[in-house]
Enzyme design. Structure first.
Site, PDB file in Angstrom:
ATOM      1  CG  HIS A  73      14.430 -12.523 -21.832  1.00 24.64           C
ATOM      2  ND1 HIS A  73      13.589 -12.913 -22.846  1.00 24.64           N
ATOM      3  CD2 HIS A  73      14.216 -11.197 -21.682  1.00 24.64           C
ATOM      4  CE1 HIS A  73      12.891 -11.874 -23.276  1.00 24.64           C
ATOM      5  NE2 HIS A  73      13.257 -10.808 -22.580  1.00 24.64           N
ATOM      6  CD  GLN A 121      16.359  -9.172 -30.200  1.00 23.93           C
ATOM      7  OE1 GLN A 121      17.020 -10.163 -30.525  1.00 23.93           O
ATOM      8  NE2 GLN A 121      15.194  -9.268 -29.611  1.00 23.93           N
ATOM      9  CB  CYS A 160       5.368  -7.059 -28.369  1.00 31.07           C
ATOM     10  SG  CYS A 160       7.022  -7.269 -27.806  1.00 31.07           S
TER      11      CYS A 160
HETATM   12  C1  LIG Z   1      14.964  -4.577 -29.137  1.00 29.74           C
HETATM   13  C2  LIG Z   1      14.212  -4.864 -27.890  1.00 29.74           C
HETATM   14  N1  LIG Z   1      14.072  -3.895 -26.975  1.00 29.74           N
HETATM   15  C3  LIG Z   1      13.435  -4.100 -25.824  1.00 29.74           C
HETATM   16  C4  LIG Z   1      12.872  -5.318 -25.523  1.00 29.74           C
HETATM   17  C5  LIG Z   1      12.166  -5.506 -24.223  1.00 29.74           C
HETATM   18  O1  LIG Z   1      12.943  -6.277 -23.346  1.00 29.74           O
HETATM   19  P1  LIG Z   1      12.275  -6.983 -22.085  1.00 29.74           P
HETATM   20  O2  LIG Z   1      11.434  -8.082 -22.598  1.00 29.74           O
HETATM   21  O3  LIG Z   1      13.436  -7.474 -21.288  1.00 29.74           O
HETATM   22  O4  LIG Z   1      11.511  -5.939 -21.367  1.00 29.74           O
HETATM   23  C6  LIG Z   1      12.970  -6.358 -26.455  1.00 29.74           C
HETATM   24  C7  LIG Z   1      12.317  -7.667 -26.191  1.00 29.74           C
HETATM   25  O5  LIG Z   1      11.894  -8.357 -27.089  1.00 29.74           O
HETATM   26  C8  LIG Z   1      13.666  -6.135 -27.658  1.00 29.74           C
HETATM   27  O6  LIG Z   1      13.808  -7.080 -28.578  1.00 29.74           O
END
Ligand SMILES: Cc1ncc(COP(=O)(O)O)c(C=O)c1O
Length: 394
Positions: free
Chosen positions: A200, A178, A323
């Site tokens: 992304h 983030q 999530c």
């Molecule tokens: C703090 C954090 N770590 C890890 C992730 C996971 O990233 P990715 O969606 O690229 O696997 C996210 C995604 O929302 C996130 O906000």
């Protein structure tokens, strides 16, 4: 539509799309092929590695491209654990409100015999460096603390945490998914040994990320196979995505001073406006937070209903991380900062970027006020609160 869910994902920038299209149309060879078409793809890949490295103060050979933040987190933590196990050091320190990519990996390691300490992040959503130092033991092999939280946006004292880890000879990994592209991070100045990032979240494509690993730290592959990424990450590289990610990152770094100033001004206006709602509270430190993050709890309502009604008004927001939305469990992040279940259910995250105008900000404030008022109108919890049958928490 007002898009206020940039913490979930961001719109790809025009530059990133152009780069991706160009590589897909013209330079689509396999970087492992020896003929010139393959070698051109290899050149693009290595150019992207240099760009990413320069953006965070690393060396190109310290950057490993991955499928995103989750993979980078898993690989970093599992590698550090392997080093720890080899040296008889089986204690890992993290925090209670990490992303599940970190927490679930730690749970797996716990089952394998590691001892895991999760630091308290207190009401303001911040790790206290002296508490971290006190938690370090002779057998601590890793500290993994996120640079900025995905739900409440609080920014951890990364440099201080890194300094403490250096002093005690403990590896320091930070999930900077983030943070990268939103706040300045320099792996050397910030004493970081390993860092995870995901394109992304900074206007690059989905399914592309990178892991920085200091050259003195041994990285283990998660995926076995070919010798790509110097044998640490098998699989033909996603060259168009990687090239687009690198360009998106440089663009974000370039824009950062202006972005930071203008977006945090809008964030502060949003916070001031939403604070006017009775029995509401901001989640996490008001100032030590990402420029675009606003997160509130409103007593007596359900976050899901709030989101749906805001959607009807053209506002795309979130009640927690992508999530956990869809699950009835309250956010582990909000519980970690001490919100009780009932209150944690009534949460709203608005994560804005420079596309949101001042008028959009005023419209969001008015809309949230209106929807909260409407929902409270037929909430049994709110009725009990107003009739004195329950105590207000906020
Ligand atoms: C703090 C954090 N770590 C890890 C992730 C996971 O990233 P990715 O969606 O690229 O696997 C996210 C995604 O929302 C996130 O906000």
């Amino acid at each position: 539509m007002i898009y206020a869910d940039n913490a979930a994902t961001t719109k790809m920038s025009d530059k990133a799309i152009d780069t991706m299209m160009k590589v897909m149309k013209e330079d689509w060879g396999n970087p492992s092929s020896l003929y010139s078409h393959g070698q051109k793809a290899k050149e693009i890949l290595e150019e992207a590695r240099k760009k990413v490295a320069s953006a965070i103060g690393a060396e190109p050979r310290e950057i490993y491209f991955t499928s995103g933040g989750s993979e980078a987190d898993n690989q970093a933590i599992m590698s550090a654990a392997a080093i720890g196990r080899k040296n008889g050091k089986m204690h890992i320190i993290s925090s209670a409100f990490e992303h599940h990519a970190v927490l679930h990996t730690l749970e797996k390691l716990e089952k394998e015999g590691f001892e895991i300490t999760l630091l308290d992040v207190h009401e303001n959503g911040l790790v206290v460096p002296s508490e971290l130092e006190a938690a370090i033991k002779d057998n601590t092999c890793l500290v993994t603390i996120m640079a900025a939280n995905n739900e409440i946006g609080t920014i951890q004292p990364v440099r201080e945490i890194g300094e403490i880890c250096r002093k005690h000879g403990v590896l320091f990994h930070t999930d900077a998914v983030q943070a990268i592209g939103h706040i300045p991070i320099n792996v050397v100045l910030d004493n970081i040994d390993m860092l995870s990032s995901s394109a992304h979240k900074f206007h690059g494509p989905k399914g592309v990320g990178f892991l920085y690993v200091k050259k003195t730290v041994r990285l283990n592959p998660l995926i076995e196979g070919g010798a790509q990424e110097r044998g640490k990450r098998a699989g033909t590289e996603n060259v168009p995505g990687i090239a687009a990610a690198a360009d998106a990152l440089l663009e974000a770094i370039d824009k950062m001073p202006e972005y930071s100033y203008s977006v945090s001004k809008k964030r502060d206006r949003l916070i001031a406006g939403l604070k006017e709602i009775p029995h509401s509270a901001i989640n996490g430190d008001e100032k030590k937070r990402l420029p675009g993050n606003v997160n509130f709890c409103f007593e007596g309502i359900e976050g899901e209903s709030l989101l749906l009604l805001l959607d009807d008004k053209g506002i795309q927001a979130s009640s927690g991380s992508a999530c956990t939305s869809g699950s009835l469990d309250p956010s582990h992040v909000l519980l970690a900062i001490g919100r009780v279940h009932d209150v944690a259910h009534g949460s709203l995250r608005l994560s804005i970027d420079e596309d949101v105008s001042d008028d959009d900000v005023e419209y969001m404030i008015d809309s949230v006020k209106e929807v909260v008022d409407y929902l409270r109108g037929f909430s049994p919890v709110w009725r009990d609160l107003t009739e004195g049958k329950r105590e207000y928490i906020l």
